[in-house]
Scaffold this active site. Structure first.
Site, PDB file in Angstrom:
ATOM      1  CB  THR A  33      -0.866   0.031   1.230  1.00 56.00           C
ATOM      2  OG1 THR A  33      -0.151   0.172   2.322  1.00 56.00           O
ATOM      3  CG2 THR A  33      -1.805  -1.481   1.482  1.00 56.00           C
ATOM      4  CB  THR A  36       5.035   0.192   1.835  1.00 57.46           C
ATOM      5  OG1 THR A  36       4.791   0.701   3.144  1.00 57.46           O
ATOM      6  CG2 THR A  36       6.020  -1.048   1.799  1.00 57.46           C
ATOM      7  CE  LYS A 137     -10.557 -14.647  16.342  1.00 58.70           C
ATOM      8  NZ  LYS A 137     -11.806 -13.956  16.488  1.00 58.70           N
ATOM      9  CE1 TYR A 215      22.159  -8.218  42.509  1.00 58.08           C
ATOM     10  CE2 TYR A 215      23.515  -9.369  41.140  1.00 58.08           C
ATOM     11  CZ  TYR A 215      23.140  -8.409  42.126  1.00 58.08           C
ATOM     12  OH  TYR A 215      24.484  -7.863  42.699  1.00 58.08           O
ATOM     13  CG  HIS A 275      21.232   1.281  51.610  1.00 59.83           C
ATOM     14  ND1 HIS A 275      21.656   0.292  50.654  1.00 59.83           N
ATOM     15  CD2 HIS A 275      22.195   1.361  52.099  1.00 59.83           C
ATOM     16  CE1 HIS A 275      22.307  -0.390  50.959  1.00 59.83           C
ATOM     17  NE2 HIS A 275      23.270   0.111  51.856  1.00 59.83           N
TER      18      HIS A 275
END
Length: 515
Positions: A33, A36, A137, A215, A275
């Site tokens: 389309t 593109t 889907k 971690y 901290h």
């Protein structure tokens, strides 16, 4: 099954010519389309226009082009369903086996400072998400790509077998729904913001992953770092890492805290954090003076901490920073000489955060805190106190110097975990009491840390004094002035103690709990 027909319609055309060209070589018919289509034709890739498939022209400036049964029938038909097969044959429809779509740049559009409402609305993609959702889907049969980084993997599989694996299609489908969900969330957030609804009936937010972390708070906890799209300058998500090893979960939290505090100041300021609490804050005429004060505030706790400055780090400051172990140094910039000195340590992280030298205070932003089974949302504590807001409740008025130090202390205490007490003298913190279950305990820690420096200092409390005992402790320590919210049923008791000891006390009418 094999991929025989592909529908390609992308805004981001990175790598699309090469990808489409390889598909074509494999015998895949390509439908496309708009822009593109023109690009692929110009590059010599065999392609047919969407209008040849739908039998209908693209209309309304391209707003309507793919919303057609010839497209969505070909995407949604269940290939092993006899009724679907019969419908396809009866209506003369053809299957579409691969969809390659990425969307109008809504996020980039609304990030523009001069964006208009009309521009934003025009960049809401309709046909693209619809094709993506249809293909995703039906991923049992249809492959769908929304991310340019997936071109290589899909092409590799098609070259090997003529099709993608079911596992790949499942992975791509999940990515599509994450992508379209985030896209819709961003649109909803933008429109909700325009309506001035801070707490709508459904609260949907989206984040982009920056990196997986080694971690979390502890080695047995996994973690990742995400950012909000279009994050404003001056925060940890926009930092440019100039040197050092990868940031950890705790690094990021501490760095965020340091940034929030240093942005309170327009004058040169340096903040040291451990901290998620400040262990030293100093202001001065330049960054060297400010750092020296922040360091002297608590030379012990700064070790292994994080330092943030709102001015560029120069050579002299870098020499001092180099003398101790620090996890991170954050600044709006580093001179070449400073960078050379600091980079001698292999692991220290050096973060450049643009805007810190121009940002003072902050606009309120939504703050999200998760709880088990839900979340809390509130506006960030962006309240800016001025001297005009203060109410002097003691017999003695604070001196001009005391008032300056009180306002400095108030900027710091709002970022200390409650219950919080901060002592300040000579443009630097001298004692910080954080996270205690009672205010007397917080004051005791701050005063003990300050030692002799408590004499002549000022005290800031994040919330009111429930009784006069904290003031009595302050008086014994030689504290001369106090700033606190007020509002206790025993305010008169605290005022009496202040007056008996010649302490100047001002009330703000605003508290700064930080849990």
């Amino acid at each position: 099954m094999a991929i025989k027909r592909a529908l390609i319609s992308v805004f981001d055309k990175t790598g699309i010519v090469e990808f489409a060209s390889e598909l074509s070589k494999l015998g895949v018919e390509i439908i496309s389309t708009g822009g593109t289509l023109s690009l692929l034709k110009d590059k010599g890739v065999p392609v047919i226009g969407i209008s040849e498939v739908t039998g209908f022209p693209e209309i309304m400036d391209g707003r309507v082009k793919t919303l057609h049964p010839n497209v969505h029938g070909g995407l949604l038909a269940v290939r092993d369903n006899e009724e679907h097969q019969a419908s396809m044959k009866e209506l003369g429809l053809e299957y579409i086996d691969l969809v390659v779509v990425n969307l109008y740049p809504f996020a980039e559009t609304i990030a523009k400072p001069d964006v208009t409402y009309e521009d934003a609305i025009e960049n809401i993609d309709i046909g693209g998400p619809t094709m993506l959702r249809s293909a995703a889907k039906n991923h049992a049969f249809v492959s769908v790509i929304v991310d340019t980084t997936d071109y290589a993997k899909v092409l590799e599989e098609v070259q090997e077998t003529g099709d993608t694996t079911l596992e790949t299609r499942k992975r791509l489908a999940a990515k599509v729904f994450r992508h379209t969900g985030a896209y819709d969330a961003l649109i909803g957030d933008y429109l909700t913001g325009l309506q001035g609804e801070p707490y709508p009936e459904r609260y949907t937010v989206t984040y982009e992953k920056m990196q997986e972390l080694r971690y979390g708070e502890n080695p047995h906890q996994s973690a990742a770092f995400y950012r909000t799209p279009n994050a404003a300058a001056g925060n940890i998500t926009t930092a440019e890492q100039l040197h050092g090893k990868e940031l950890s979960y705790n690094n990021i939290n501490d760095a965020n805290t340091a940034l929030q505090i240093v942005k309170e100041f327009s004058e040169p300021a340096v903040v040291a954090v451990k901290h998620m609490n400040p262990c030293g804050v100093g202001i001065g005429t330049n960054v060297l003076e400010a750092y020296t004060k922040a360091y002297n505030a608590d030379p012990t706790s700064i070790f292994g901490g994080i330092v943030a400055a709102n001015r560029a780090i120069d050579e002299a400051t870098a020499q001092l920073l180099h003398e101790i172990f620090l996890e991170i140094v954050i600044a709006p910039d580093f001179t070449p000489e400073a960078l050379e000195i600091l980079a001698k340590k292999k692991n220290i992280r050096l973060l450049k955060v643009a805007g810190l030298d121009t940002i003072a205070g902050r606009e309120s932003q939504p703050v999200i805190t998760t709880v088990e089974g839900g979340m809390l949302v509130q506006a960030s504590d962006a309240y800016q106190l001025t001297e005009a807001d203060l109410k002097v409740v003691s017999e003695r008025q604070p001196t001009a110097e005391e008032m300056k130090q009180l306002l400095f202390a108030w900027k710091v205490v709002k970022h200390v975990k409650s219950n919080a007490i901060v002592l300040v003298a000579d443009d630097m913190t001298v004692g910080v009491g954080a996270g205690q279950m009672n205010r007397v305990g917080a004051a005791k820690i701050a005063i003990e840390q300050a030692g002799e420096k408590s004499k002549g200092s000022v005290l800031s409390s994040d919330a009111f004094f429930p009784m006069g005992d904290t003031l009595e402790m302050a008086a014994k320590a030689g504290i001369t002035a106090v700033i606190q919210p007020g509002g206790s049923i025993k305010d008169e008791e605290s005022i009496r103690v202040a007056n008996e000891n010649g302490i100047a006390m001002v009330m703000t009418g605003v508290r700064h709990f930080k849990h």
